[in-house]
Write a protein that holds these residues in place. Structure first.
Motif, short mmCIF file in Angstrom:
data_model
loop_
_atom_site.label_atom_id
_atom_site.label_comp_id
_atom_site.label_asym_id
_atom_site.label_seq_id
_atom_site.Cartn_x
_atom_site.Cartn_y
_atom_site.Cartn_z
N GLU A 197 -31.98 82.34 -52.10
CA GLU A 197 -33.38 83.07 -52.01
C GLU A 197 -34.30 82.08 -52.49
N ARG A 198 -35.52 81.78 -51.96
CA ARG A 198 -36.40 80.88 -52.71
C ARG A 198 -37.64 81.18 -52.43
N GLU A 199 -38.60 81.58 -53.28
CA GLU A 199 -40.05 82.01 -52.89
C GLU A 199 -40.15 82.93 -52.04
N GLY A 200 -39.37 84.07 -52.04
CA GLY A 200 -39.37 85.23 -51.14
C GLY A 200 -38.50 85.00 -49.81
N GLU A 201 -38.16 83.65 -49.59
CA GLU A 201 -37.32 83.59 -48.05
C GLU A 201 -35.97 83.71 -48.61
N ARG A 202 -35.18 84.07 -47.71
CA ARG A 202 -33.44 84.09 -47.81
C ARG A 202 -33.09 83.33 -46.60
N ALA A 203 -32.04 82.62 -47.02
CA ALA A 203 -31.02 81.83 -46.15
C ALA A 203 -29.71 82.11 -46.27
N GLU A 204 -28.73 82.18 -45.30
CA GLU A 204 -27.30 82.57 -45.50
C GLU A 204 -26.43 81.22 -45.39
N ILE A 205 -25.74 80.74 -46.34
CA ILE A 205 -24.88 79.51 -46.10
C ILE A 205 -23.53 79.88 -46.49
N ALA A 260 -26.95 72.04 -50.06
CA ALA A 260 -27.23 73.35 -48.97
C ALA A 260 -28.36 73.95 -49.17
N ALA A 261 -28.82 74.13 -50.34
CA ALA A 261 -30.04 75.04 -50.40
C ALA A 261 -31.33 74.08 -49.94
N SER A 262 -31.15 72.69 -50.49
CA SER A 262 -32.54 71.74 -50.22
C SER A 262 -32.42 71.78 -48.56
N GLY A 263 -31.41 71.80 -47.73
CA GLY A 263 -31.29 71.73 -46.30
C GLY A 263 -31.81 73.16 -45.88
N ALA A 264 -31.32 74.13 -46.24
CA ALA A 264 -31.94 75.47 -45.70
C ALA A 264 -33.16 75.68 -45.86
N PHE A 265 -34.00 75.29 -47.20
CA PHE A 265 -35.27 75.49 -47.20
C PHE A 265 -36.12 74.24 -46.95
N ARG A 266 -35.48 73.21 -46.53
CA ARG A 266 -36.29 72.00 -46.14
C ARG A 266 -37.27 71.52 -47.43
N ALA A 267 -36.71 71.68 -48.47
CA ALA A 267 -37.27 71.52 -49.85
C ALA A 267 -36.32 71.20 -50.95
N GLN A 268 -36.55 70.13 -51.65
CA GLN A 268 -35.55 69.70 -52.75
C GLN A 268 -35.23 70.98 -53.70
N ALA A 269 -34.19 71.25 -53.82
CA ALA A 269 -33.63 72.21 -54.99
C ALA A 269 -33.01 71.60 -56.09
N THR A 270 -33.34 71.88 -57.36
CA THR A 270 -32.84 71.26 -58.60
C THR A 270 -32.21 72.40 -59.35
N ARG A 271 -32.49 73.75 -59.22
CA ARG A 271 -31.70 74.58 -60.19
C ARG A 271 -31.39 75.61 -59.32
N SER A 295 -18.03 86.52 -52.29
CA SER A 295 -18.78 86.80 -51.05
C SER A 295 -19.99 87.49 -50.81
N GLY A 296 -21.15 86.78 -50.47
CA GLY A 296 -22.44 87.52 -50.27
C GLY A 296 -23.11 87.69 -51.38
N ALA A 297 -22.81 86.79 -52.47
CA ALA A 297 -23.75 87.01 -53.75
C ALA A 297 -25.12 86.09 -53.59
N LEU A 298 -26.00 86.88 -54.25
CA LEU A 298 -27.33 86.43 -54.10
C LEU A 298 -27.67 85.28 -55.19
N VAL A 299 -28.06 84.26 -54.83
CA VAL A 299 -28.18 83.13 -55.46
C VAL A 299 -29.73 82.75 -55.42
N ARG A 300 -30.60 82.40 -56.28
CA ARG A 300 -31.73 82.29 -56.47
C ARG A 300 -32.01 80.64 -56.88
N VAL A 301 -32.84 79.98 -56.09
CA VAL A 301 -32.94 78.50 -56.40
C VAL A 301 -34.39 77.79 -56.34
N GLU A 302 -34.51 77.08 -57.05
CA GLU A 302 -35.78 76.56 -57.50
C GLU A 302 -36.01 74.94 -57.34
#
Length: 271
Positions: free
Chosen positions: A214-222, A235-246, A264-271
């Motif tokens: 999850e990033r800024e209200g958007e979600r993606a499954e990986i 993987a998060a940077s690719g999924a949201f097309r923006a660099q993830a650092t945390r 499996s299925g855990a929710l991870v928030r990225v910034e």
């Protein structure tokens, strides 16, 4: 003496054939010998056969090598039940099976059992995690090579011979191999070779882990293939097309240790 309260000798047997093992290869015997960490006295033994699912019929080569018969595995539990029975046996002896700093350790003859076979079996059986005790171990070949630097590629039988010990039982029968490895442990400790952790499970060997990012209200499954924070952030940077650092899970930041505990299925928030 050993630096652990207990040592648990482990030696899997798995489906096999004369040239190449079946794919996927599956565990067919899960045995252990429990040693007191101070005296190295044998306290108990555990053994269960395991019923293979993907290749349920043993080859004649496998039975000849291990002495494990088709009737043995046909009457056995599948791997998930066998693993839980083994973990319950460990707990029955007061050995914790969760946490990072466990006071006991597995002992193997080589790294194959816990670096290769167990992760493959867990993935094949649909597990999304590796139990804490199986993430690091003592490969008895390492202290043996410290004691005898000339014998670099010794297997169990050659180590027994070099230490003046008899091979008891049947080689490649898991419970007999465990008993013989336990003898090697005692002989090496008597020769002032400490039993210390020699290997840890690499991040790339954990089963694939489906996650929801999850990033800024958007979600993606990986599906995370490597339990390492750089892999997750990539993987998060690719999924949201923006660099993830945390990355965060629950109320706190996520690191490599935390990744090993996710399911499996855990929710991870990225910034």
């Amino acid at each position: 003496m050993a630096s652990f309260s207990h040592l648990v000798v482990l030696d899997f047997e798995a489906t096999c054939d004369e040239r190449e093992p079946p794919d996927p290869q599956e565990i067919i015997e899960l045995p252990s010998v429990l040693l007191d960490g101070a005296t190295l006295e044998v306290l108990d033994e555990f053994e269960t056969f395991v019923r293979p699912v993907h290749h349920p019929t043993l080859t004649s080569f496998c039975t000849a090598l291990t002495s494990i018969t088709q009737a043995d595995v046909d009457a056995a539990p599948p791997f998930p039940a066998a693993l839980e029975a083994h973990l319950a046996w460990l707990r029955s002896h007061g050995l914790p099976t969760e946490g990072d700093a466990l006071p006991w350790a597995f002992v193997t003859c080589g790294d194959w059992d816990l670096r290769t076979m167990l992760p493959a079996q867990l993935a094949t059986a649909g597990f999304d995690h590796v139990p804490a005790p199986h993430r690091r171990w003592i490969n008895v070949k390492v202290p043996f090579r410290r004691w005898d630097g000339k014998m670099r590629r010794a297997g169990m039988a050659r180590m027994l011979e070099a230490l003046g010990l008899e091979l008891e039982g049947r080689h490649h029968r898991g419970i007999d191999d465990c008993r013989n490895i336990a003898k090697i442990v005692r002989a090496l400790v008597a020769r002032h070779q400490p039993m210390e952790i020699t290997a840890e499970l690499p991040a790339s060997r954990y089963p694939p882990l489906p996650l929801v990012l999850e990033r800024e209200g958007e979600r993606a499954e990986i599906v995370l293939g490597k339990r390492a924070l750089p892999s997750l952030l990539g993987a998060a940077s690719g999924a949201f097309r923006a660099q993830a650092t945390r990355a965060f899970h629950g109320d706190g930041p996520l690191d490599d240790a935390g990744l090993r505990e996710l399911r499996s299925g855990a929710l991870v928030r990225v910034e």
